[in-house]
Design a protein around this motif. Structure first.
Motif, mmCIF file in Angstrom:
data_model
loop_
_atom_site.group_PDB
_atom_site.id
_atom_site.type_symbol
_atom_site.label_atom_id
_atom_site.label_comp_id
_atom_site.label_asym_id
_atom_site.label_seq_id
_atom_site.Cartn_x
_atom_site.Cartn_y
_atom_site.Cartn_z
ATOM 1 N N GLN A 21 7.005 -76.046 19.368
ATOM 2 C CA GLN A 21 6.368 -74.854 18.495
ATOM 3 C C GLN A 21 6.981 -73.609 19.062
ATOM 4 O O GLN A 21 7.510 -73.453 20.319
ATOM 5 N N VAL B 146 7.338 -69.463 19.732
ATOM 6 C CA VAL B 146 6.709 -68.271 20.326
ATOM 7 C C VAL B 146 6.641 -67.154 19.544
ATOM 8 O O VAL B 146 7.478 -67.307 18.463
ATOM 9 N N GLY C 205 5.666 -75.848 25.205
ATOM 10 C CA GLY C 205 5.080 -76.106 23.715
ATOM 11 C C GLY C 205 5.821 -77.110 22.720
ATOM 12 O O GLY C 205 6.036 -76.954 21.470
#
Length: 518
Positions: free
Chosen positions: A363, A365, A42
């Motif tokens: 990013q 989750v 991510g």
């Protein structure tokens, strides 16, 4: 008699209630850090909506970040600037750049910034990338086997560099005369490397010409201070945050911070007075300054910002031009791949800075129900303060409405830092002053991406988030009266950590689950 029976009945009920409460408390599992979050990183991707030219520059910056440094100007294994397959970024074995200093901590940017993807914090690498894949050993700290022996180097590995421990930069608290030091002392030298001289002449760069630093005796004396690599994700976003945004967010929580004993101040540039914001003590003004300094201090690569070598031992530097890394002006491909390609004109350190500028934030989750509970307990803003963690690790900031990089305009981001420095007490103090940041002061580390970090706190002393949280607490008055050790007041985080410690185990777990989701 009726009164006696009634009393016994009440007492029995109370006993049952206490037993039920005790049983419920005992039934709660102890909060535990589950460790590095599994799954996709991510992180490591460019900002969305970059222009085609910005995307080209990001890609070229990535190449400069993963390239391996050679020592001399003309002894690289590949044409300078030759590209690496991005999927093989952590398995580079051939040098395609030049300028590695005679003393260094690393020989490529990505060696220290690879967890969970290139641009991250310190992680593990395969220690024998030159071998066939089926013979790869388990990934480990690249300071343990990989970098100390690259190209025949003969570096001893200090005891504080552990096979599965953190990558560590070393500073000395004091000089031999007892005055403050605070500077970086590089761990490795180029003695024994095969790429010191290109023509095969006998090397004059020996341990006599370049003696290793006696880290072990300084370690035993308690004179060493460690720093671990910080992640690079989202630094371009933080680079553009205006000072007034930082100060406004800080002012909005003034009443709450006063009740919690949290102050926080900016570290500032000694030249223009604006807020500095990068590094463990917010000692660097910009990512451009950070890039130039990292090239010189960590890899020994001199450049336009830092043109002098940190060590000028003549027996080891005679075959090197200074500064090493400047604008590329060659008119052939002999020393620079695609000399007429504008992307190749900028020096490595500057392309590294542009890679950081265009690197998106990590990013999170999706939050589980426990993590959602943890988010509320952490605190989101002054109207929902939780236990007060947000007062230093500010969840939200907004970038300016206009930027030369359109992809950085009007972003509402969640870095979880106020970009200010705070007193943390003697427990975390490193006794080093940088700007306004005195010996026990550190910047609130951005927590975005913390879910996939391996090690925590400035010195990497733990890989357990719960231990890292509790280490924020340090009492006041913990002073030595020998006249030699600094005296520090209480940590600004004390009251928040006291609140954390009184939470139920389930609530503590919720906060850890929230952090590991970021």
């Amino acid at each position: 008699m009726k009164h006696v029976k009634k009393y016994r009945s009440v007492r029995a009920c109370v006993a049952l209630m206490l037993f039920a409460v005790a049983t419920a408390t005992f039934a709660q599992k102890q909060a535990k850090d589950p460790g590095v979050r599994p799954g996709p990183p991510g992180a490591g991707a460019p900002l969305p909506n970059l222009s085609p030219i910005e995307q080209f520059m990001f890609d070229e910056g990535f190449q400069r970040t993963v390239q391996l440094e050679g020592v001399c100007d003309d002894c690289t294994d590949l044409t300078l600037g030759a590209h690496t397959d991005p999927s093989q970024a952590n398995l580079v074995t051939k040098t395609n750049s030049s300028g590695l200093g005679v003393r260094f901590n690393g020989d490529q940017c990505s060696a220290c910034h690879n967890q969970p993807a290139v641009g991250g914090s310190g992680g593990f690498l395969v220690p024998n990338p030159q071998d066939p894949p089926l013979q790869y050993r388990a990934p480990e700290n690249p300071m343990f086997h990989l970098m100390p022996t690259r190209k025949g180097a003969t570096n001893p590995v200090p005891s504080f560099i552990e096979q599965y421990g953190p990558i560590r930069e070393v500073r000395f608290a004091k000089k031999p005369d007892g005055t403050p030091d605070g500077g970086v002392h590089q761990l490795f030298t180029i003695v024994g490397r095969s790429d010191i001289f290109p023509d095969g002449q006998p090397g004059s760069c020996t341990t006599a010409a370049l003696p290793p630093t006696d880290f072990e005796s300084q370690f035993r004396k308690g004179n060493l201070r460690f720093r671990i690599p910080l992640q690079l994700f989202g630094l371009g976003i933080l680079d553009g945050i205006q000072d007034r945004e930082i100060l406004a967010r800080h002012e909005a929580s003034a009443a709450l911070r006063q009740s919690l004993g949290i102050t926080g101040i900016p570290n500032r540039s000694g030249n223009d007075g604006t807020i500095t914001r990068f590094g463990w003590k917010a000692q660097n003004k910009s990512i451009m300054i950070f890039a130039g300094e990292a090239y010189n201090v960590e890899m020994g690569v001199t450049n336009d910002l830092f043109p002098q070598a940190t060590d000028e031992s003549p027996g080891c530097t005679a075959d090197k031009s200074e500064p090493n890394d400047i604008f590329r002006n060659d008119d052939t491909d002999v020393r620079n791949q695609a000399f007429n390609n504008p992307l190749h004109e900028l020096p490595d350190w500057q392309m590294f800075a542009l890679f950081m500028r265009f690197l998106d934030a990590p990013q999170p989750v999706a939050l589980s129900s426990s993590a959602q509970r943890g988010q509320q307990l952490f605190g989101t803003d002054p109207s929902n303060p939780g236990i007060g963690c947000f007062a230093c690790h500010s969840p939200t900031m907004v970038t300016p409405a206009r930027s030369e990089t359109a992809a950085l305009q009007s972003l509402t981001v969640h870095p979880f830092t106020d970009l200010l420095i705070h007193h943390m007490g003697k427990g975390l103090a490193d006794d080093i002053t940088q700007g306004a940041a005195t010996g026990d002061m550190f910047r609130s580390t951005p927590l975005w991406g913390v879910g996939q970090r391996r090690f925590f706190l400035h010195d990497g002393r733990t890989d357990d988030l719960l231990k890292a949280i509790r280490a924020h607490q340090s009492p006041g008055g913990d002073c030595d009266n020998d006249g030699h050790s600094p005296c520090y007041g209480p940590s600004e985080a004390n009251f928040v950590i006291q609140r954390f410690n009184t939470l139920s185990e389930n609530d503590k777990q919720a906060i850890v689950d929230f952090l590991r989701s970021l």
